[in-house]
Structures are given as structure tokens and as C-alpha cells.
Design a protein around this motif. Structure first.
Motif, short mmCIF file in Angstrom:
data_model
loop_
_atom_site.label_atom_id
_atom_site.label_comp_id
_atom_site.label_asym_id
_atom_site.label_seq_id
_atom_site.Cartn_x
_atom_site.Cartn_y
_atom_site.Cartn_z
N LYS A 136 0.80 -1.26 0.26
CA LYS A 136 0.25 0.03 0.01
C LYS A 136 0.84 1.44 0.23
N GLU A 137 2.28 1.37 0.71
CA GLU A 137 3.10 2.55 0.65
C GLU A 137 3.11 2.87 -0.28
N GLU A 138 3.92 1.21 -1.99
CA GLU A 138 4.78 1.52 -2.82
C GLU A 138 3.15 2.39 -3.77
N GLU A 139 2.07 1.91 -3.16
CA GLU A 139 1.23 1.88 -4.00
C GLU A 139 0.52 3.57 -4.36
N ASN A 140 0.76 3.89 -2.70
CA ASN A 140 0.61 5.56 -2.57
C ASN A 140 1.55 5.98 -2.53
N ARG A 141 3.19 6.14 -2.73
CA ARG A 141 4.11 6.28 -3.42
C ARG A 141 3.93 6.94 -5.15
N LYS A 142 3.15 5.92 -6.05
CA LYS A 142 3.16 6.39 -7.44
C LYS A 142 1.95 6.72 -7.00
N VAL A 143 0.92 6.50 -6.70
CA VAL A 143 -0.14 7.38 -6.77
C VAL A 143 0.61 8.77 -6.23
#
Length: 169
Positions: A136-143
Motif C-alpha cells: 500500500k505504501e508503494e502504491e501510495n508513493r506511485k499515486v
């Protein structure tokens, strides 16, 4: 000689065979305990009058007793489905031979037992949650990167619009 590298070890008898052997031993001991001499001594008067008849009665009694006991035990085996249960227990024991770690046994202290059962589960769950958190953190970083890139693009477009507006005027 076979190429298997050693003599074959005979398989241990199954629980059904052991149970049958125990029943047969029980019957033998029962007949031994109720020997003809004891039977004749209990019916001494009758034995003195008719020894052959006493022997015949004893033989019939023992035969019917053994038959009756065998039938009762077979009925218990059939009703309880003991053959199948013994075979499945044999399979479970055979499968358990490959396990290297000892089987879990309760310590007698409920807090420790619960802890020993729950801690591995909770550690596994924590590991899973950490993995999900990283995803989720990686996904949030990409977003967030895409949002920042979008803002930069919006700022560029606003400047372009402002420049064209000024050029048009």
C-alpha cells in the motif's frame, strides 16, 4: 539377491490385527480360567454321576461362550466401524513418522498453551500485514508521484494558457 540394499523389514501388524490377537488371547485365557477341572469341581455331584455328560455339557458351554463372545465383538467392530478406524489410525501414524518436530502437547498452564498456539499465528498475521502495508505504501508513493506529475502538468498548462492569453491580447 535384491538390489534394494538390505533385508526387507516386516511391516508391523495393523491395529485391527492387534485387536483380533487381543480378543483371541482373551478367549484363550477365559477358557483356561474356566477349565474343565474347575467346571467339574463346581458340579461335583453331577460329575460323579455322569462324567461323560459333564464333559459334553462343558464342551458345549465353552463352544457357545466363545461363539457368543466372537459374535458380540464382531458386532461391536461392525457398529463402531473399527476396521476403518483402525486402518485410518494406522495411516495417520505412518504419515506422522516423517515429521521431525515433536507433536504439540499441552503444558498444563493455559496461558502458555494459548500463547504457544497464538504467537505463531499472530507473527504470521503481522508479517502478512507488514507485506500489505509495504504494498500500500508503494502504491501510495506511485499515486503521489502521479499526483505531483499531474500538478506539474497543470502548472505547465496554466503557464501555457497564461502565455497564449497574453499573446492573444
Amino acid at each position: 539377491a535384491g538390489g534394494d540394499g538390505g533385508p526387507s523389514v516386516p511391516a508391523a501388524p495393523g491395529r485391527a490385527q492387534v485387536f483380533s490377537a487381543v480378543v483371541d488371547t482373551f478367549l484363550e485365557k477365559l477358557v483356561t480360567a474356566g477349565s474343565y477341572q474347575r467346571f467339574a469341581s463346581c458340579y461335583r455331584c453331577f460329575y460323579k454321576l455322569q462324567p461323560e455328560m459333564t464333559r459334553s455339557i462343558y464342551d458345549q458351554f465353552v463352544s457357545q461362550l466363545q461363539t457368543s463372545i466372537k459374535e458380540e465383538i464382531q458386532e461391536v467392530k461392525d457398529e463402531g466401524n473399527l476396521e476403518v478406524l483402525f486402518n485410518s489410525l494406522d495411516k495417520i501414524v505412518e504419515e506422522a513418522k516423517d515429521h521431525k518436530e515433536p507433536a504439540w502437547r499441552p503444558s498444563g498452564i493455559p496461558e502458555e498453551d494459548v500463547r504457544s498456539a497464538m504467537v505463531p499465528y499472530l507473527l504470521k498475521h503481522r508479517s502478512y500485514l507488514r507485506k500489505v502495508l509495504k504494498e500500500k505504501e508503494e502504491e501510495n508513493r506511485k499515486v503521489a508521484e502521479s499526483v505531483l506529475a499531474g500538478r506539474d502538468r497543470i502548472a505547465e498548462l496554466q503557464q501555457l494558457i497564461q502565455a497564449r492569453k497574453l499573446a492573444w491580447q
